[in-house]
Design a protein around this motif. Structure first.
Motif, PDB file in Angstrom:
ATOM      1  N   GLY A 226     -32.181  67.451  -6.789  1.00 46.23           N
ATOM      2  CA  GLY A 226     -32.661  68.838  -6.387  1.00 46.23           C
ATOM      3  C   GLY A 226     -32.753  69.107  -5.046  1.00 46.23           C
ATOM      4  N   PRO A 227     -32.828  70.449  -4.495  1.00 44.60           N
ATOM      5  CA  PRO A 227     -32.889  70.804  -2.983  1.00 44.60           C
ATOM      6  C   PRO A 227     -33.834  69.668  -2.218  1.00 44.60           C
ATOM      7  N   VAL A 228     -34.865  69.532  -2.694  1.00 50.21           N
ATOM      8  CA  VAL A 228     -35.840  68.493  -1.918  1.00 50.21           C
ATOM      9  C   VAL A 228     -35.411  67.093  -1.759  1.00 50.21           C
ATOM     10  N   GLU A 229     -34.989  66.663  -2.782  1.00 53.38           N
ATOM     11  CA  GLU A 229     -34.251  65.296  -2.635  1.00 53.38           C
ATOM     12  C   GLU A 229     -33.123  65.296  -1.650  1.00 53.38           C
ATOM     13  N   ARG A 230     -32.198  66.258  -1.803  1.00 58.52           N
ATOM     14  CA  ARG A 230     -30.907  66.371  -0.961  1.00 58.52           C
ATOM     15  C   ARG A 230     -31.369  66.528   0.562  1.00 58.52           C
ATOM     16  N   VAL A 231     -32.489  67.403   0.899  1.00 56.67           N
ATOM     17  CA  VAL A 231     -32.745  67.402   2.350  1.00 56.67           C
ATOM     18  C   VAL A 231     -33.437  66.238   2.859  1.00 56.67           C
ATOM     19  N   GLY A 232     -34.097  65.622   1.727  1.00 57.93           N
ATOM     20  CA  GLY A 232     -35.067  64.466   2.128  1.00 57.93           C
ATOM     21  C   GLY A 232     -34.182  63.185   2.406  1.00 57.93           C
ATOM     22  N   ALA A 233     -32.912  63.143   1.778  1.00 56.01           N
ATOM     23  CA  ALA A 233     -32.203  62.159   1.841  1.00 56.01           C
ATOM     24  C   ALA A 233     -31.226  62.226   3.139  1.00 56.01           C
ATOM     25  N   PRO A 239     -31.700  60.886  12.935  1.00 57.35           N
ATOM     26  CA  PRO A 239     -32.440  60.584  14.256  1.00 57.35           C
ATOM     27  C   PRO A 239     -33.949  61.027  14.298  1.00 57.35           C
ATOM     28  N   ALA A 240     -34.865  60.566  14.666  1.00 59.63           N
ATOM     29  CA  ALA A 240     -36.384  60.879  14.437  1.00 59.63           C
ATOM     30  C   ALA A 240     -36.621  62.126  15.123  1.00 59.63           C
ATOM     31  N   ALA A 241     -35.910  62.594  16.355  1.00 63.21           N
ATOM     32  CA  ALA A 241     -36.175  63.695  17.035  1.00 63.21           C
ATOM     33  C   ALA A 241     -35.414  64.827  16.166  1.00 63.21           C
ATOM     34  N   PHE A 266     -38.184  58.981   3.249  1.00 64.00           N
ATOM     35  CA  PHE A 266     -38.658  57.514   3.358  1.00 64.00           C
ATOM     36  C   PHE A 266     -37.991  56.990   4.559  1.00 64.00           C
ATOM     37  N   THR A 267     -38.700  56.459   5.642  1.00 68.42           N
ATOM     38  CA  THR A 267     -38.362  56.205   6.959  1.00 68.42           C
ATOM     39  C   THR A 267     -39.011  54.847   7.292  1.00 68.42           C
ATOM     40  N   PHE A 268     -38.413  54.209   8.272  1.00 68.59           N
ATOM     41  CA  PHE A 268     -38.972  53.172   8.782  1.00 68.59           C
ATOM     42  C   PHE A 268     -40.589  52.933   8.976  1.00 68.59           C
ATOM     43  N   ALA A 269     -41.067  54.172   9.376  1.00 69.28           N
ATOM     44  CA  ALA A 269     -42.477  54.159   9.642  1.00 69.28           C
ATOM     45  C   ALA A 269     -43.284  54.382   8.089  1.00 69.28           C
ATOM     46  N   ASN A 270     -42.421  54.643   7.049  1.00 70.48           N
ATOM     47  CA  ASN A 270     -43.334  54.651   5.842  1.00 70.48           C
ATOM     48  C   ASN A 270     -43.351  53.612   4.904  1.00 70.48           C
ATOM     49  N   ILE A 271     -42.550  52.568   5.680  1.00 68.98           N
ATOM     50  CA  ILE A 271     -42.746  51.080   4.845  1.00 68.98           C
ATOM     51  C   ILE A 271     -44.033  50.692   4.516  1.00 68.98           C
ATOM     52  N   PRO A 272     -44.991  50.670   5.470  1.00 71.73           N
ATOM     53  CA  PRO A 272     -46.072  50.038   5.092  1.00 71.73           C
ATOM     54  C   PRO A 272     -47.023  50.759   4.062  1.00 71.73           C
ATOM     55  N   GLU A 339     -30.404  52.902  14.510  1.00 70.05           N
ATOM     56  CA  GLU A 339     -29.490  52.443  13.708  1.00 70.05           C
ATOM     57  C   GLU A 339     -29.750  51.279  12.789  1.00 70.05           C
ATOM     58  N   ALA A 340     -30.364  50.441  13.595  1.00 70.99           N
ATOM     59  CA  ALA A 340     -31.087  49.107  13.058  1.00 70.99           C
ATOM     60  C   ALA A 340     -32.019  49.809  12.038  1.00 70.99           C
ATOM     61  N   MET A 341     -33.057  50.581  12.339  1.00 73.31           N
ATOM     62  CA  MET A 341     -34.231  50.864  11.414  1.00 73.31           C
ATOM     63  C   MET A 341     -33.556  51.405  10.232  1.00 73.31           C
TER      64      MET A 341
END
Length: 364
Positions: A226-233, A239-241, A266-272, A339-341
């Motif tokens: 769906g559009p939500v999943e595509r935009v989220g991916a 980049p964060a900015a 789902f980003t590096f900040a969401n891991i915890p 890139e590493a994150m």
């Protein structure tokens, strides 16, 4: 066995008179051998023999008329002597061995064989042009569909139809679908399930065929997600900015859509919040150590929580060793850190797709 089943189907479907050789209920020695038996009787003998040996025959693959003919034929037979049985078996085995290659009957059978080899759009177009109707057990087809395809049926059809559908699905699938319905609708459907005990099998079969054809007639989607999943991916690896700027813009255009996209990201900040601590070793095991150290070193400010979360899920010795290497690495360029994150996030996503880790929902 598939060739044998196809041969049985051909035998039972022959148009010769049903009682062409029905000279009695018992076939005594010297009855005349297999030549005195009809092909339907021979097919019944083979089926009875295989069932007696514990072979699981997928007779549901035969047409309903063929299954009915087979049942009636078996009800009219009693005993067969050993010589006749051996002759029938030898003849049957000979016919099977002579079959070099078998093709499915009908357009639906051909489409089943080609499933995965041709595009879903082509298969749907062929079905529509050929007016193909579902054959076999429609509930097997329905059970193989995802919950996203089945949910609209529960929402839009009558509660009676929805109750039959739930009753024919796996318990886990039915529970998931019921949980996604609004409370009042879920209660009505659940109550309707209690009234399904007296429904005739033929009615359930007709409902299944109707639903299977209805679901098959739905237009093919151009995109699997769906559009939500595509935009989220997409934003996951931006980049964060860029991600923050796009989300701010979406807030102004469609706040509800922006909120759904945030849940899908789902980003590096969401891991915890999304990863079980016990799954951290699975992520770090095959991850390049340099990539992990670079990502942890670059994670400062709000993302420092992720660093503590990952190191806290390791052994003390391993965590101390990584901290030491982070200090030796010093400052990391913003681009290298991003890139590493992203590589760490991609590794977690791959494990999730493989079913080795389970990402928790934000509210869990």
């Amino acid at each position: 066995m598939e060739n044998a089943l196809a041969t049985l189907g051909n035998d039972m479907a022959l148009p010769e008179p049903f009682g062409a050789a029905d000279t009695g209920d018992i076939f005594p020695p010297g009855f005349g051998g297999p030549k005195a038996l009809t092909r339907k009787q021979k097919a019944a003998i083979i089926v009875r023999l295989l069932l007696a040996e514990g072979v699981q025959l997928p007779l549901t693959a035969l047409t309903e008329n063929t299954q009915e003919d087979l049942t009636i034929q078996m009800s009219n037979m009693r005993f067969v002597d050993r010589a006749t049985l051996k002759s029938v078996v030898d003849e049957f085995v000979g016919e099977i061995e002579d079959v070099g290659l078998s093709f499915p009957s009908g357009l639906e059978g051909a489409l089943s064989v080609l499933e995965g080899a041709i595009s879903p759009a082509t298969a749907a177009r062929i079905r529509k042009q050929g007016g193909v109707r579902h054959t076999g057990n429609p509930w097997e087809t329905i059970s193989g569909l995802g919950t996203e395809r089945l949910l609209p049926v529960l929402e839009e059809e009558s509660v009676e139809i929805a109750a039959v559908l739930l009753s024919k699905l796996k318990v886990s699938t039915a529970a998931e679908l019921l949980g996604r319905l609004p409370g009042p609708r879920a209660r009505r459907v659940a109550y309707a399930v209690s009234l399904t005990g007296s429904i005739e099998p033929d009615v359930v079969e007709k409902i299944g065929r109707s639903l299977a054809e209805q679901l098959d007639a739905q237009p093919m989607k151009a995109f699997a997600e769906g559009p939500v999943e595509r935009v989220g991916a997409i934003l996951n690896f931006s980049p964060a900015a860029t991600r923050d700027e796009v989300l701010d813009g979406l807030d102004q255009d469609d706040a509800a859509f922006a909120n759904e996209v945030r849940k899908a990201i789902f980003t590096f900040a969401n891991i915890p919040q999304r990863l079980d601590p016990r799954d951290v070793p699975k992520v770090t095991k095959d991850l390049d150590q340099v990539v992990l150290i670079t990502a942890l070193t670059a994670a400062t400010g709000e993302m420092a929580e992720t660093v503590d979360f990952i190191l806290g899920a390791m052994s003390k010795r391993m965590a101390d060793q990584i901290r030491e290497e982070m200090e030796n690495l010093g400052n990391v360029k913003a681009k290298d850190g991003e890139e590493a994150m992203s590589a760490v996030v991609a590794a977690i996503r791959e494990l999730e797709a493989a079913g080795e880790v389970l990402l928790l929902a934000e509210d869990e």
